[in-house]
Design an enzyme around this catalytic site. Structure first.
Site, mmCIF file in Angstrom:
data_model
loop_
_atom_site.group_PDB
_atom_site.id
_atom_site.type_symbol
_atom_site.label_atom_id
_atom_site.label_comp_id
_atom_site.label_asym_id
_atom_site.label_seq_id
_atom_site.Cartn_x
_atom_site.Cartn_y
_atom_site.Cartn_z
ATOM 1 N N HIS A 15 -9.290 1.478 4.817
ATOM 2 C CA HIS A 15 -8.018 1.630 5.527
ATOM 3 C C HIS A 15 -8.211 2.573 6.712
ATOM 4 C CE1 HIS A 15 -3.896 2.601 6.453
ATOM 5 N NE2 HIS A 15 -3.577 1.489 5.840
ATOM 6 N N GLU A 53 -6.501 4.885 7.824
ATOM 7 C CA GLU A 53 -6.217 6.302 7.539
ATOM 8 C C GLU A 53 -7.421 6.968 6.879
ATOM 9 O OE1 GLU A 53 -2.550 5.551 5.490
ATOM 10 O OE2 GLU A 53 -1.637 4.949 7.393
ATOM 11 N N LYS A 98 0.227 4.280 -0.213
ATOM 12 C CA LYS A 98 -0.353 5.476 0.416
ATOM 13 C C LYS A 98 -0.084 6.696 -0.472
ATOM 14 C CE LYS A 98 0.048 3.121 4.793
ATOM 15 N NZ LYS A 98 0.222 3.177 6.231
ATOM 16 N N GLY A 153 2.765 2.333 10.697
ATOM 17 C CA GLY A 153 3.732 3.415 10.540
ATOM 18 C C GLY A 153 4.465 3.780 11.816
ATOM 19 N N SER A 192 3.608 -2.121 10.212
ATOM 20 C CA SER A 192 5.069 -2.204 10.424
ATOM 21 C C SER A 192 5.635 -3.586 10.085
ATOM 22 C CB SER A 192 5.439 -1.794 11.853
ATOM 23 O OG SER A 192 5.044 -0.455 12.100
ATOM 24 N N GLU A 225 -5.298 -4.798 10.423
ATOM 25 C CA GLU A 225 -4.277 -3.776 10.632
ATOM 26 C C GLU A 225 -4.533 -3.040 11.941
ATOM 27 O OE1 GLU A 225 -2.231 -2.644 6.713
ATOM 28 O OE2 GLU A 225 -3.851 -1.233 7.042
ATOM 29 N N ASN A 266 0.879 -1.169 0.000
ATOM 30 C CA ASN A 266 0.000 0.000 0.000
ATOM 31 C C ASN A 266 0.914 1.215 0.000
ATOM 32 O OD1 ASN A 266 -1.743 2.088 0.476
ATOM 33 N ND2 ASN A 266 -2.337 1.452 2.541
HETATM 34 P P1 13P Z 1 3.234 0.359 7.598
HETATM 35 O O1 13P Z 1 3.723 -0.930 7.003
HETATM 36 O O2 13P Z 1 3.977 1.560 7.084
HETATM 37 O O3 13P Z 1 3.130 0.309 9.080
HETATM 38 O O4 13P Z 1 1.731 0.556 7.046
HETATM 39 C C1 13P Z 1 0.847 -0.490 7.143
HETATM 40 C C2 13P Z 1 -0.374 -0.137 6.394
HETATM 41 O O5 13P Z 1 -1.109 0.745 6.789
HETATM 42 C C3 13P Z 1 -0.657 -0.860 5.161
HETATM 43 O O6 13P Z 1 -1.932 -0.578 4.703
#
Ligand code: 13P
Length: 255
Positions: free
Chosen positions: A98, A100, A15, A176, A216, A170, A13
């Site tokens: 997601h 976010e 982002k 992150g 992560s 997640e 992903n």
């Molecule tokens: P990270 O791997 O950067 O923690 O992000 C995970 C994520 O949100 C994948 O959708």
């Protein structure tokens, strides 16, 4: 992973990262890095890189996904992208729900369900994200919360459509932050998700559905997470932006 009954999927992903020009560069490095994969490899890119990604990945083992989709078919929704628009580009997957999007863009369980249904109706494969916040984990409601998110996201999704649904667990506190869930925590919640799928669709569908872990995940912890029987792959943020790191996670899922 239990590759005997379901597909292992490693999905990146991206982002809000990489211009289309930068995407071209990264994809040219990803293609050789994952070409030996014995798992499904997906990259979900910003809308602006989808054309480039579809073009460059044609004839390779990399599948292309978007990071969001609107639920209406067309109309006066300035700035939005429909499922048909993605399909027409040659996009195969889309992420919905997601954390976010839930946190910054007012996404709710109901709109996640609407997006999932619209995407499935258009023929896309859907990665539905669920997961608890740190406060919710500390309050001891992780399982209830994830069960609820999963059930609402899948309302009116048929057993047949479930062949094109992936669930990504997640935990918000692990995204992150460099703070990964332990493999036991990931296993526990992925298994709980599979249990709900069993309640909704029966054992066969539950056993056949890919449930990923995300948060992560990196080259250093992928092996341990993917060893767990109900962790069928990963949704990778930061580490999907570097070909060597993503390649190493794909290699871990290919064992
Ligand atoms: P990270 O791997 O950067 O923690 O992000 C995970 C994520 O949100 C994948 O959708």
């Amino acid at each position: 992973m239990n590759k005997a009954t379901r597909k292992a999927i490693i999905a990146g992903n991206w982002k809000m990262n990489k211009t289309a020009t930068e995407a071209k560069e990264l994809i040219s490095q990803l293609i050789p890095a994952v070409k030996q994969a014995d798992c499904e490899v997906v990259i979900c890119t910003p809308f602006t890189s989808l054309c480039t990604a579809v073009e460059l990945c044609r004839g390779t083992n990399i599948h292309v996904g978007a990071e969001n989709v609107h639920f209406e078919k067309s109309g006066a929704y300035t700035g939005e992208i429909s499922a048909d628009m993605l399909v027409d580009l040659g996009v195969e997957y889309v992420i919905v729900g997601h954390s976010e999007r839930r946190q910054y863009f007012a996404e709710t369980d109901e709109t996640v369900n609407k997006r999932a249904k619209a995407a499935l109706a258009a023929g896309l494969k859907v990665i539905v994200c669920v997961g608890e916040s740190l406060a919710q984990r500390e309050q001891g409601v992780t399982e209830e919360l994830v069960r609820m998110q999963t059930k609402i996201a899948l309302q009116d999704v048929s057993a047949e459509e479930m062949q094109r649904v992936v669930i990504a667990y997640e935990p918000v506190w692990a995204i992150g932050t460099g703070r990964t869930a332990t493999s036991e925590q990931a296993q526990e919640v992925c298994a709980a998700i599979r249990k709900v799928l069993g309640e909704l669709y029966g054992q066969a569908v539950a056993e056949a559905t890919t449930v990923q872990y995300g948060g992560s995940m990196n080259a250093g912890n992928a092996d341990e997470l993917l060893e767990k029987p109900d962790v069928d792959g990963g949704l990778i943020g930061g580490a999907s932006l570097k070909a060597d790191a993503f390649g190493a996670i794909v290699a871990a899922a290919s064992k």
